[in-house]
Design a protein around this motif. Structure first.
Motif, mmCIF file in Angstrom:
data_model
loop_
_atom_site.group_PDB
_atom_site.id
_atom_site.type_symbol
_atom_site.label_atom_id
_atom_site.label_comp_id
_atom_site.label_asym_id
_atom_site.label_seq_id
_atom_site.Cartn_x
_atom_site.Cartn_y
_atom_site.Cartn_z
ATOM 1 N N ASP A 92 0.816 -1.213 0.000
ATOM 2 C CA ASP A 92 0.000 0.000 0.000
ATOM 3 C C ASP A 92 0.849 1.262 0.000
ATOM 4 N N GLY A 93 2.152 1.109 -0.203
ATOM 5 C CA GLY A 93 3.047 2.263 -0.250
ATOM 6 C C GLY A 93 3.634 2.656 1.087
ATOM 7 N N GLY A 94 3.296 1.959 2.162
ATOM 8 C CA GLY A 94 3.845 2.273 3.474
ATOM 9 C C GLY A 94 5.329 1.973 3.547
ATOM 10 N N LEU A 95 6.060 2.784 4.309
ATOM 11 C CA LEU A 95 7.500 2.617 4.473
ATOM 12 C C LEU A 95 7.771 1.878 5.777
ATOM 13 N N TRP A 96 8.505 0.777 5.673
ATOM 14 C CA TRP A 96 8.720 -0.111 6.807
ATOM 15 C C TRP A 96 10.200 -0.329 7.073
ATOM 16 N N CYS A 97 10.523 -0.562 8.345
ATOM 17 C CA CYS A 97 11.860 -1.032 8.676
ATOM 18 C C CYS A 97 11.774 -1.946 9.896
ATOM 19 N N VAL A 98 12.874 -2.627 10.155
ATOM 20 C CA VAL A 98 12.968 -3.575 11.255
ATOM 21 C C VAL A 98 14.112 -3.144 12.155
ATOM 22 N N SER A 99 13.918 -3.258 13.456
ATOM 23 C CA SER A 99 15.040 -3.127 14.390
ATOM 24 C C SER A 99 15.236 -4.479 15.046
ATOM 25 N N GLN A 100 16.493 -4.907 15.131
ATOM 26 C CA GLN A 100 16.786 -6.241 15.628
ATOM 27 C C GLN A 100 17.655 -6.173 16.874
ATOM 28 N N GLY A 101 17.238 -6.924 17.879
ATOM 29 C CA GLY A 101 18.023 -7.037 19.098
ATOM 30 C C GLY A 101 18.133 -8.491 19.456
ATOM 31 N N THR A 103 16.906 -12.001 20.966
ATOM 32 C CA THR A 103 15.594 -12.620 20.847
ATOM 33 C C THR A 103 14.682 -12.177 21.988
ATOM 34 N N GLY A 104 13.505 -11.666 21.610
ATOM 35 C CA GLY A 104 12.526 -11.235 22.601
ATOM 36 C C GLY A 104 12.871 -9.922 23.256
ATOM 37 N N ASN A 105 13.937 -9.256 22.810
ATOM 38 C CA ASN A 105 14.362 -8.018 23.449
ATOM 39 C C ASN A 105 14.775 -7.002 22.395
ATOM 40 N N GLY A 106 13.792 -6.466 21.693
ATOM 41 C CA GLY A 106 14.086 -5.391 20.777
ATOM 42 C C GLY A 106 13.856 -5.681 19.319
ATOM 43 N N THR A 107 13.453 -6.889 18.937
ATOM 44 C CA THR A 107 13.148 -7.151 17.539
ATOM 45 C C THR A 107 11.734 -6.654 17.259
ATOM 46 N N SER A 108 11.639 -5.581 16.479
ATOM 47 C CA SER A 108 10.343 -4.937 16.254
ATOM 48 C C SER A 108 10.205 -4.520 14.800
ATOM 49 N N ASP A 121 3.722 3.584 13.765
ATOM 50 C CA ASP A 121 3.267 2.467 14.601
ATOM 51 C C ASP A 121 4.382 1.438 14.687
ATOM 52 N N SER A 122 4.364 0.624 15.738
ATOM 53 C CA SER A 122 5.375 -0.412 15.942
ATOM 54 C C SER A 122 4.726 -1.676 16.457
ATOM 55 N N TRP A 123 5.329 -2.803 16.112
ATOM 56 C CA TRP A 123 4.862 -4.109 16.560
ATOM 57 C C TRP A 123 6.060 -4.942 17.012
ATOM 58 N N PRO A 124 6.205 -5.194 18.315
ATOM 59 C CA PRO A 124 7.261 -6.115 18.755
ATOM 60 C C PRO A 124 6.978 -7.509 18.210
ATOM 61 N N LEU A 125 8.016 -8.182 17.737
ATOM 62 C CA LEU A 125 7.842 -9.520 17.201
ATOM 63 C C LEU A 125 7.880 -10.517 18.361
ATOM 64 N N PRO A 126 6.860 -11.370 18.492
ATOM 65 C CA PRO A 126 6.846 -12.336 19.598
ATOM 66 C C PRO A 126 8.093 -13.210 19.595
ATOM 67 N N LEU A 156 10.666 -18.995 7.139
ATOM 68 C CA LEU A 156 9.756 -17.907 6.808
ATOM 69 C C LEU A 156 8.874 -17.642 8.014
ATOM 70 N N ILE A 157 8.545 -16.374 8.229
ATOM 71 C CA ILE A 157 7.681 -15.974 9.343
ATOM 72 C C ILE A 157 6.529 -15.159 8.773
ATOM 73 N N VAL A 158 5.326 -15.455 9.225
ATOM 74 C CA VAL A 158 4.152 -14.657 8.875
ATOM 75 C C VAL A 158 3.619 -14.037 10.166
ATOM 76 N N PHE A 159 3.479 -12.712 10.171
ATOM 77 C CA PHE A 159 3.006 -11.983 11.348
ATOM 78 C C PHE A 159 1.766 -11.197 10.972
ATOM 79 N N ASP A 160 0.713 -11.326 11.774
ATOM 80 C CA ASP A 160 -0.547 -10.614 11.558
ATOM 81 C C ASP A 160 -0.620 -9.475 12.570
ATOM 82 N N ARG A 161 -0.530 -8.244 12.087
ATOM 83 C CA ARG A 161 -0.503 -7.116 13.021
ATOM 84 C C ARG A 161 -1.868 -6.812 13.628
ATOM 85 N N ARG A 162 -2.918 -7.486 13.163
ATOM 86 C CA ARG A 162 -4.235 -7.280 13.767
ATOM 87 C C ARG A 162 -4.331 -7.920 15.141
ATOM 88 N N ASN A 163 -3.634 -9.037 15.319
ATOM 89 C CA ASN A 163 -3.710 -9.734 16.614
ATOM 90 C C ASN A 163 -2.331 -9.996 17.214
#
Length: 323
Positions: A92-101, A103-108, A121-126, A156-163
């Motif tokens: 949809d044209g949104g600009l995205w990036c990832v920050s990596q720390g 495991t479980g501490n900063g990967t978003s 907006d941000s979503w921490p990766l479980p 491969l990882i699939v993440f749903d930001r709705r839940n």
């Protein structure tokens, strides 16, 4: 949910790869935006606002987001993210990036505002989606679904930001593993006295989000229906059967999908821009030795292709008619 017989059936093998042929309509470099002397080269690039470009600058393990204006001035594009990594544009044209720390501490995952550099907006990766040695290498976004490649522990990882939930799939599957040498500018790359082989690091989605393309940098390219990855009723056997080898490739620095469903690939082995259409026509659009030092390409808002290169360093704007 029940998949149709056509989707569950084992896909037909990819036809024998035809050689890359010169395109009837060649691509052309229509602009070169040079960064100031001494600048770190950009690993990825995206269109900003008011003619600005946004890039992921990298020097060794240090990364940062920068902005390049039309007068050639570089400034920090600082959304307040520690160690930003993977810069990509969603469907949809949104600009995205990832920050990596750790495991479980900063990967978003972060959605950025192109004009203000703020995080929208941000979503921490479980943590359950990662492994201690995980390293995310690619990202593709369609609607609420975010697809990620892990080259640290190939998956491969699939993440749903709705839940804020997701799935980790195809872990250590051979299609995700690097099995061939990395070649840049005709030179085989070595690390610690061994031929460099890299695991899955590239993702692209079809315009309607129904197909995910993925590959290690040295290929081959694979395709899988996203329904096989997002439907929890589908098991590992169906996912394995649904992954099809789609095309052999040379060493690539990145790939991007056009709205017409054509994959554009940066061939750093020979310094070429390649295209592979939905009809599976393998073409080379442009040859330029500077492309052997290319980073990941992206589409500008006008449909042209933006490619960061180490020479300069600079960003090339390329017109690709017919793609």
């Amino acid at each position: 949910m029940t998949l149709g017989a056509g989707l569950l059936a084992r896909p037909r093998p990819a036809r024998a790869d035809r050689p890359w042929a010169e395109a009837g309509q060649r691509a052309s470099i229509i602009d070169t935006r040079t960064l100031p002397p001494g600048s770190d080269p950009w690993r990825a690039v995206a269109a900003g606002e008011d003619g600005r470009l946004i890039g992921l600058a990298a020097k060794g393990d240090t990364t940062g987001l920068q902005s390049l204006d039309q007068q050639g001035h570089v400034t920090s594009f600082d959304p307040g993210i520690v160690a930003p990594d993977i810069l990509t544009v969603g469907g949809d044209g949104g600009l995205w990036c990832v920050s990596q720390g750790k495991t479980g501490n900063g990967t978003s995952l972060h959605l950025l505002d192109r004009a203000t550099s703020r995080v929208r907006d941000s979503w921490p990766l479980p943590a359950a989606l990662l492994r201690p040695a995980s390293h995310l290498s690619a990202m593709a976004v369609h609607g609420p679904l975010i697809y990620l490649a892990d080259d640290g522990v190939p998956a491969l990882i699939v993440f749903d930001r709705r839940n804020n939930a997701g799935r980790r799939l195809l872990e250590n599957n051979p299609s995700l593993r690097g099995r061939r040498a990395t070649v840049i500018g005709g030179v085989t790359q070595m690390r610690d006295g061994h031929v460099l082989e890299r695991d899955v690091a590239m993702l692209a989605l079809s315009p309607d989000g129904t197909w995910l393309f993925y590959q290690p940098p040295c290929g081959p390219l694979y395709r899988i229906a996203t329904e096989l990855l997002t439907d929890p009723s589908i098991g590992p056997v169906e996912q394995l059967d649904g992954s099809a080898e789609w095309r052999d490739t040379p060493t690539l620095s990145g790939l991007v999908m056009t709205p017409r469903g054509t994959l554009l690939m940066m061939d750093v082995a020979e310094g070429r821009l390649l295209s592979f259409s939905a009809a599976r026509d393998p073409l080379w659009l442009l040859a330029d030795p500077r492309l052997a030092g290319a980073g990941a390409p992206s589409l500008d808002t006008d449909g042209t292709v933006l490619v960061p290169i180490a020479a300069g360093p600079a960003v090339l704007k390329i017109s690709c008619p017919g793609t």
